[in-house]
Design a protein around this motif. Structure first.
Motif, PDB file in Angstrom:
ATOM      1  N   ALA A   1      -3.425   6.746  -0.046  1.00  0.00           N
ATOM      2  CA  ALA A   1      -3.833   8.032  -0.623  1.00  0.00           C
ATOM      3  C   ALA A   1      -3.753   9.168   0.400  1.00  0.00           C
ATOM      4  O   ALA A   1      -2.849   9.199   1.226  1.00  0.00           O
ATOM      5  CB  ALA A   1      -5.214   7.907  -1.256  1.00  0.00           C
ATOM      6  N   SER A   2      -4.712  10.118   0.345  1.00  0.00           N
ATOM      7  CA  SER A   2      -4.696  11.281   1.250  1.00  0.00           C
ATOM      8  C   SER A   2      -6.087  11.446   1.835  1.00  0.00           C
ATOM      9  O   SER A   2      -7.049  10.834   1.374  1.00  0.00           O
ATOM     10  CB  SER A   2      -4.335  12.535   0.458  1.00  0.00           C
ATOM     11  OG  SER A   2      -5.367  12.824  -0.479  1.00  0.00           O
ATOM     12  N   GLY A   3      -6.205  12.325   2.836  1.00  0.00           N
ATOM     13  CA  GLY A   3      -7.508  12.577   3.454  1.00  0.00           C
ATOM     14  C   GLY A   3      -8.569  12.951   2.422  1.00  0.00           C
ATOM     15  O   GLY A   3      -9.693  12.454   2.462  1.00  0.00           O
TER      16      GLY A   3
ATOM     17  N   GLU B   1       0.716  14.169   9.085  1.00  0.00           N
ATOM     18  CA  GLU B   1       0.143  13.002   8.423  1.00  0.00           C
ATOM     19  C   GLU B   1      -1.212  13.341   7.800  1.00  0.00           C
ATOM     20  O   GLU B   1      -1.481  13.030   6.642  1.00  0.00           O
ATOM     21  CB  GLU B   1       0.007  11.845   9.420  1.00  0.00           C
ATOM     22  CG  GLU B   1      -0.895  10.694   8.981  1.00  0.00           C
ATOM     23  CD  GLU B   1      -0.463  10.018   7.690  1.00  0.00           C
ATOM     24  OE1 GLU B   1       0.737  10.042   7.362  1.00  0.00           O
ATOM     25  OE2 GLU B   1      -1.356   9.464   6.995  1.00  0.00           O
ATOM     26  N   ARG B   2      -2.067  13.986   8.570  1.00  0.00           N
ATOM     27  CA  ARG B   2      -3.415  14.278   8.086  1.00  0.00           C
ATOM     28  C   ARG B   2      -3.404  15.313   6.957  1.00  0.00           C
ATOM     29  O   ARG B   2      -4.355  15.401   6.184  1.00  0.00           O
ATOM     30  CB  ARG B   2      -4.290  14.765   9.246  1.00  0.00           C
ATOM     31  CG  ARG B   2      -4.644  13.649  10.223  1.00  0.00           C
ATOM     32  CD  ARG B   2      -5.245  14.180  11.502  1.00  0.00           C
ATOM     33  NE  ARG B   2      -5.311  13.153  12.520  1.00  0.00           N
ATOM     34  CZ  ARG B   2      -6.421  12.469  12.844  1.00  0.00           C
ATOM     35  NH1 ARG B   2      -7.550  12.733  12.237  1.00  0.00           N
ATOM     36  NH2 ARG B   2      -6.380  11.540  13.771  1.00  0.00           N
TER      37      ARG B   2
ATOM     38  N   ALA C   1      -3.080   7.406  10.122  1.00  0.00           N
ATOM     39  CA  ALA C   1      -2.083   6.337  10.012  1.00  0.00           C
ATOM     40  C   ALA C   1      -1.047   6.401  11.129  1.00  0.00           C
ATOM     41  O   ALA C   1      -0.377   5.411  11.404  1.00  0.00           O
ATOM     42  CB  ALA C   1      -1.385   6.397   8.647  1.00  0.00           C
TER      43      ALA C   1
ATOM     44  N   SER D   1      -0.995  15.360   4.618  1.00  0.00           N
ATOM     45  CA  SER D   1       0.003  14.920   3.629  1.00  0.00           C
ATOM     46  C   SER D   1      -0.511  14.976   2.193  1.00  0.00           C
ATOM     47  O   SER D   1       0.270  14.892   1.254  1.00  0.00           O
ATOM     48  CB  SER D   1       0.517  13.518   3.955  1.00  0.00           C
ATOM     49  OG  SER D   1      -0.489  12.550   3.721  1.00  0.00           O
ATOM     50  N   GLY D   2      -1.808  15.167   2.009  1.00  0.00           N
ATOM     51  CA  GLY D   2      -2.335  15.317   0.651  1.00  0.00           C
ATOM     52  C   GLY D   2      -2.153  16.714   0.089  1.00  0.00           C
ATOM     53  O   GLY D   2      -2.540  16.985  -1.050  1.00  0.00           O
TER      54      GLY D   2
ATOM     55  N   SER E   1       4.423   9.475   3.861  1.00  0.00           N
ATOM     56  CA  SER E   1       2.970   9.479   3.701  1.00  0.00           C
ATOM     57  C   SER E   1       2.629   9.811   2.252  1.00  0.00           C
ATOM     58  O   SER E   1       3.454  10.369   1.529  1.00  0.00           O
ATOM     59  CB  SER E   1       2.363  10.532   4.633  1.00  0.00           C
ATOM     60  OG  SER E   1       0.949  10.481   4.591  1.00  0.00           O
ATOM     61  N   PHE E   2       1.388   9.512   1.842  1.00  0.00           N
ATOM     62  CA  PHE E   2       0.892   9.859   0.506  1.00  0.00           C
ATOM     63  C   PHE E   2       1.797   9.305  -0.599  1.00  0.00           C
ATOM     64  O   PHE E   2       2.264  10.036  -1.467  1.00  0.00           O
ATOM     65  CB  PHE E   2       0.748  11.378   0.385  1.00  0.00           C
ATOM     66  CG  PHE E   2      -0.177  11.831  -0.717  1.00  0.00           C
ATOM     67  CD1 PHE E   2      -1.161  10.996  -1.227  1.00  0.00           C
ATOM     68  CD2 PHE E   2      -0.077  13.108  -1.265  1.00  0.00           C
ATOM     69  CE1 PHE E   2      -2.014  11.408  -2.241  1.00  0.00           C
ATOM     70  CE2 PHE E   2      -0.920  13.545  -2.276  1.00  0.00           C
ATOM     71  CZ  PHE E   2      -1.888  12.693  -2.767  1.00  0.00           C
TER      72      PHE E   2
ATOM     73  N   ARG F   1       7.431   2.627   2.089  1.00  0.00           N
ATOM     74  CA  ARG F   1       7.319   3.438   0.871  1.00  0.00           C
ATOM     75  C   ARG F   1       8.428   4.488   0.801  1.00  0.00           C
ATOM     76  O   ARG F   1       9.166   4.660   1.752  1.00  0.00           O
ATOM     77  CB  ARG F   1       5.956   4.112   0.809  1.00  0.00           C
ATOM     78  CG  ARG F   1       5.504   4.666   2.169  1.00  0.00           C
ATOM     79  CD  ARG F   1       4.087   5.155   2.108  1.00  0.00           C
ATOM     80  NE  ARG F   1       3.473   5.229   3.419  1.00  0.00           N
ATOM     81  CZ  ARG F   1       2.302   5.778   3.665  1.00  0.00           C
ATOM     82  NH1 ARG F   1       1.608   6.291   2.679  1.00  0.00           N
ATOM     83  NH2 ARG F   1       1.810   5.818   4.875  1.00  0.00           N
TER      84      ARG F   1
ATOM     85  N   GLU G   1     -12.636  16.390  10.857  1.00  0.00           N
ATOM     86  CA  GLU G   1     -12.442  14.931  10.929  1.00  0.00           C
ATOM     87  C   GLU G   1     -11.869  14.544  12.298  1.00  0.00           C
ATOM     88  O   GLU G   1     -12.301  13.563  12.911  1.00  0.00           O
ATOM     89  CB  GLU G   1     -11.493  14.463   9.815  1.00  0.00           C
ATOM     90  CG  GLU G   1     -12.074  14.622   8.410  1.00  0.00           C
ATOM     91  CD  GLU G   1     -11.015  14.519   7.312  1.00  0.00           C
ATOM     92  OE1 GLU G   1      -9.844  14.195   7.608  1.00  0.00           O
ATOM     93  OE2 GLU G   1     -11.372  14.778   6.138  1.00  0.00           O
TER      94      GLU G   1
ATOM     95  N   ARG H   1       8.274   7.772   0.611  1.00  0.00           N
ATOM     96  CA  ARG H   1       8.149   8.901   1.534  1.00  0.00           C
ATOM     97  C   ARG H   1       7.164   8.498   2.626  1.00  0.00           C
ATOM     98  O   ARG H   1       6.388   7.566   2.453  1.00  0.00           O
ATOM     99  CB  ARG H   1       7.769  10.206   0.830  1.00  0.00           C
ATOM    100  CG  ARG H   1       6.440  10.173   0.134  1.00  0.00           C
ATOM    101  CD  ARG H   1       6.150  11.502  -0.582  1.00  0.00           C
ATOM    102  NE  ARG H   1       4.813  11.444  -1.163  1.00  0.00           N
ATOM    103  CZ  ARG H   1       4.376  12.265  -2.095  1.00  0.00           C
ATOM    104  NH1 ARG H   1       5.147  13.209  -2.577  1.00  0.00           N
ATOM    105  NH2 ARG H   1       3.145  12.154  -2.565  1.00  0.00           N
TER     106      ARG H   1
ATOM    107  N   ARG I   1     -13.687  17.463   2.870  1.00  0.00           N
ATOM    108  CA  ARG I   1     -12.635  17.919   1.953  1.00  0.00           C
ATOM    109  C   ARG I   1     -12.462  16.904   0.820  1.00  0.00           C
ATOM    110  O   ARG I   1     -12.491  15.687   1.055  1.00  0.00           O
ATOM    111  CB  ARG I   1     -11.317  18.173   2.676  1.00  0.00           C
ATOM    112  CG  ARG I   1     -10.784  17.012   3.457  1.00  0.00           C
ATOM    113  CD  ARG I   1      -9.431  17.340   4.084  1.00  0.00           C
ATOM    114  NE  ARG I   1      -9.043  16.261   4.992  1.00  0.00           N
ATOM    115  CZ  ARG I   1      -7.812  16.001   5.372  1.00  0.00           C
ATOM    116  NH1 ARG I   1      -6.807  16.736   4.907  1.00  0.00           N
ATOM    117  NH2 ARG I   1      -7.538  15.019   6.199  1.00  0.00           N
TER     118      ARG I   1
ATOM    119  N   SER J   1      -3.403   4.268   5.508  1.00  0.00           N
ATOM    120  CA  SER J   1      -2.075   4.430   4.924  1.00  0.00           C
ATOM    121  C   SER J   1      -2.163   4.695   3.420  1.00  0.00           C
ATOM    122  O   SER J   1      -1.157   4.935   2.769  1.00  0.00           O
ATOM    123  CB  SER J   1      -1.226   3.186   5.176  1.00  0.00           C
ATOM    124  OG  SER J   1      -1.661   2.146   4.333  1.00  0.00           O
TER     125      SER J   1
END
Ligand SMILES: Cc1cc2nc3c(=O)[nH]c(=O)nc-3n(C[C@H](O)[C@H](O)[C@H](O)COP(=O)(O)OP(=O)(O)OC[C@H]3O[C@@H](n4cnc5c(N)ncnc54)[C@H](O)[C@@H]3O)c2cc1C
Ligand code: FES
Ligand code: FES
Lengths: 171, 329
Positions: B99-101, A146-147, A127, A149-150, B236-237, B232, A119, B234, A57, B97
């Protein structure tokens, strides 16, 4: 400055000439008519443009098309065309769980979840993983959040997105 | 975005030569920072030299028990590497910890080290910023200060370095290997980034055209247990307000070895050498940890909008050290 490239998108090979400034996201949407990946922010901050690039991804909005000569790209539209021709299990689960409101973030959420499950399957930590050395990933709600969060959802459908992904993860 | 030419060199030395010959060229790795800055027209290279496939994307054992990380290793792969997870847990945690995946899958080790500040004035070409436009002034002094530096800043620039990975590498005494037209050199990560002084436009000591080829980690003895904690806005991210990378080795109640580096507080990953010296040979107690953290922050020069970072950094350091003390028992 124009450059000719080939891209494999959802299983179909395309040859196209792009300005070097064109991102994969713009090439897909504006040149190849694949509007499945969305443009939310164009700065890597929202995940609406998530694609699988060579199986991983990644964000279409920060990827220059010229730097991806020959890449194999999968969009949410391509996920649907899997073996049986029906919807991908994640797509079915998003519908069953009502995991969206406006739907703008949804293709990105689904492609991202697809990459994320692979993944986790490969034993990648996150994290929030309690034991960073553990290779068996248990995708509880905290791990999924968490995974993922993007991928932001402006409608805040998270309360349904997490269970939709969990259902597929726990199969 | 300004028009540019895209080039792929055949090998590292031709990439280095090509960049040296083009005054307005830049290396492209994952592009997750550079493409964004080009879209904002903060970066306006005329030529991009794609180095992603030229530099190593492998993680190899070094004879001394350390590891060598190719500069093209993606952040995700580095964080998931079994050796990194077992021997350098703080590095894996720092990467995870950040950025993002999606971003970590693309972001490279070299690009992560050389990412530019997230200061909103640096990123906005309509505002004064000494880092982007030397001599134009620093907008943060009268503006948004929450994310700015509290240590080592100057009147010219109060920006912070945004990398989480670099903070762990600084604590671990890692070194980068760099290739320039004059050959290869090795630079400790703690000496790679600069303090702003009156030339904030220069983030690092690298000469123009020098290419990072890899990062070397020393053997992990005395570096376990270790941990990275990021605070931070928030969960995450989000970039760090304050982060702490630390390793603590205690024998008979006494600190034998300690490493502490701070993120989100300075123009570079901040190795807390004052706190480390105060702790070497000291009793491993909450009181020593508090005194050492306070000593490190005695030199802090916060702005009105980020004074909260001084107690935040102090408390985070103390709590991470206490956790490591517990973990090491
Ligand atoms: C929304 C968002 C959130 C983020 N959050 C975080 C976070 O929380 N923590 C964090 O640490 N980071 C974060 N990042 C930043 C991310 O980690 C960086 O963008 C990434 O690591 C850069 O790597 P890259 O390979 O994509 O670099 P590129 O964008 O390709 O390059 C960055 C810079 O380094 C130079 N360069 C690249 N490789 C080399 C080399 N080998 N030698 C010499 N020069 C080189 C380029 O010329 C460029 O100037 C975030 C980014 C985004 C977009
Ligand atoms: S459009 Fe790519 S991350 Fe938002
Ligand atoms: S459903 Fe509207 S943005 Fe997610």
């Amino acid at each position: 400055m124009d450059v000719e490239i080939t891209l494999r998108v959802d299983g179909t090979e395309h040859r196209l000439t792009v300005d070097t400034r064109t991102t994969l996201l713009d090439a897909l949407r504006d040149r190849l008519g694949n509007t499945s990946p969305k443009k939310g922010c164009d700065h890597g901050q929202c995940g609406a443009c998530t694609l699988l690039i060579d199986g991983r991804r990644a964000l279409g909005c920060l990827a220059l098309a010229v730097a991806h000569q020959g890449a194999d790209i999968v969009t949410a539209a391509g996920l649907a065309d899997g073996d049986g021709g029906g919807l991908h299990p994640l797509q079915r689960s998003f519908i069953a769980h009502d995991a969206f409101q406006c739907g703008y973030c949804t293709p990105g959420q689904i492609v991202s979840a697809c990459g994320m499950l692979a993944e986790a399957e490969a034993g990648w930590p996150s994290a929030v993983s309690k034991d960073p050395g553990a290779t068996d990933v248990v995708l509880d709600d905290e791990e999924i959040a968490e995974r993922m969060s993007g991928n932001l959802c402006r409608c805040a459908a998270y309360a349904n997105i997490v269970p939709a992904i969990a259902e597929v993860a726990h199969r | 975005m300004k028009p540019f030419r895209y080039e792929r060199a055949d090998d590292v030395s031709s990439a280095v030569t090509a960049l040296a010959e083009e005054p307005e060229a830049a290396f492209l790795a994952g592009g997750t920072n550079l493409v964004d800055l080009m879209r904002l027209e903060v970066a306006t290279p005329e030529v991009l030299i794609d180095v992603r496939r030229l530099i190593s994307d492998r993680i190899e054992e070094l004879p001394d028990g350390g590891l060598r990380i190719g500069a093209a290793v993606p952040n995700s792969d580095l964080a998931a590497d079994d050796r990194v997870r077992r021997r350098y847990p703080m590095l894996s945690q720092a990467l995870l910890s950040g950025a993002s995946g999606q971003l970590r899958n693309v972001a490279t080790t070299g690009g992560n080290l050389l990412q530019r500040t997230r200061c909103p004035y640096f990123q906005n070409v309509t505002t004064p910023c000494n880092k982007r436009a030397p001599g134009s002034g620093c907008s943060a002094l009268e503006g948004h200060q929450r994310d700015m530096a509290i240590l080592g800043s100057s009147p010219a620039c109060v920006a912070t370095h945004p990398s989480d990975m670099a903070v762990a590498l600084a604590a671990l005494d890692a070194a980068v290997t760099v290739r320039g037209t004059d050959g290869e050199r090795r630079i400790p990560v703690t000496a790679l980034h600069r303090l702003p002084g009156d030339t904030p436009e220069r983030d690092t000591v690298l000469a123009r055209g020098e290419l990072i080829t890899g990062v070397e980690l020393p053997p992990p003895a005395h570096l376990i247990p270790s941990r990275y904690r990021k605070v931070r806005d928030r969960a995450s991210f989000a970039f760090a307000l304050v982060s702490v990378a630390a390793a603590l080795d205690v024998a008979d109640g006494t600190v034998r070895e300690v490493r502490i580096a701070l993120g989100g507080v300075a123009h570079k990953p901040w190795r807390a050498t004052t706190a480390e010296s105060a702790l070497h040979g000291a009793p491993a107690t909450g009181e020593s940890f508090r005194d050492a953290a306070a000593a490190e922050l005695a030199r802090a020069t916060p702005l009105p909008g980020n004074a909260f970072k001084v107690p935040l950094a102090r408390n985070t350091m103390v709590s991470v050290l206490l956790e490591l003390l517990e973990e090491g028992r």
